[in-house]
Design an enzyme around this catalytic site. Sequence first.
Site: not given
Ligand code: UDP
Length: 345
Positions: A197, A83, A123, A147, A151, A57, A34, A216
């Site tokens: 994200n 995160k 989470s 991660y 949590k 920190d 940030s 993904f």
């Molecule tokens: N995702 C994706 N491409 C990206 C980032 C995320 O396909 O560049 C997918 C990821 O595999 C998951 C969903 O989007 O299924 C949400 O991912 P994110 O990392 O936002 O949140 P998470 O649920 O993993 O905490």
Amino acid sequence: MLVTGGAGFIGSHACVELLDHGYEVIVVDDYANSTPHVFARVERIAGRFVGAVYELDLRDRRALSAVFDRHSVDAVMHFAALKSVSGSLEAPVEYYDTNVGGTTALLRTMHEHGVHRLVFSSSGAVYGDAGPGLLDESAPVRPANPYAASKWLCEQILADVCRRRPEYTVLCMRYFNPAGAHPSGLLGEDPHGVPGNLVPYVAQVAVGRRERLHIFGGDYPTPDGTAIRDYIHVMDTVEAHRVALDHLSDGPGMRVFNIGLGQGSSVLDVVAVFSETCGVQVPYDIVPRRPGDVAHVVADASAVTLAWGWRPARNLADICRDAWRFQQLNPRGYAGAGRGPDSKR
Ligand code: UDP
């Protein structure tokens, strides 16, 4: 009110919400993901100043203790954490040390200063791969990556503290996938480097900062083959935290609440809603699954409504519209946004 991680995505929106509702806000943040530039924006939106900001920190207990010495803290909102799921697979020890070590350092410092009220940022990831149903707070916990495990460890520590020390009240907010931005477009999600994200990545592709989205996994056991999550607007998320403060005096002990919309959206749904709502194309390729990801995580978020009468007011289209507004107004994020024209100081 002490806000840890107050410069981050959710923390900065929480600062606005708290200032808007008359709270005095003190922030600690190490700016790992940030920037301090965000506070000029927070203050501009709220029309009030953040009381004080400290770069530290949480594991630096001497520095943290000095903050508690200097201010009369009555409660803490604890957002500060690493995160990224993939980051946690690459650097598990760093994740446990930062997330768990940061939380225990905070708890020790709170204890030394007689502060016993905490809203903890947990989470929905703690549930892991639970299949296609909705997850209520009693669903089995099966963290699928460091991660999520970090949590869950924090939750167990907090539960233990509450069991042994009746003076503590802890509200544990398991939120699912917070996304979107403040409707002003001044505040949003601006991670360092390549966004991990989905929604910020999509927004950066749409604005031309990145070429294509990599989806993904197209072979999940879901209707369109892409993974399903419960996206909740960041403004709803922080509203829930502010409402939580009104309930810190309901009684001691730890309570756990899911904060989600209760609706699942696949990655392809997000791309489609973003394109449609914002009128912009998001080119994508489907690539192999990301390690540590699961197929389906969607909240049954009815407990918080039942307990506090609070429910989310915004949907996925609102998330996309607000994320896009922030991205268009800040194509390079907060980079170069000095305190100059933005600042009221
Ligand atoms: N995702 C994706 N491409 C990206 C980032 C995320 O396909 O560049 C997918 C990821 O595999 C998951 C969903 O989007 O299924 C949400 O991912 P994110 O990392 O936002 O949140 P998470 O649920 O993993 O905490």
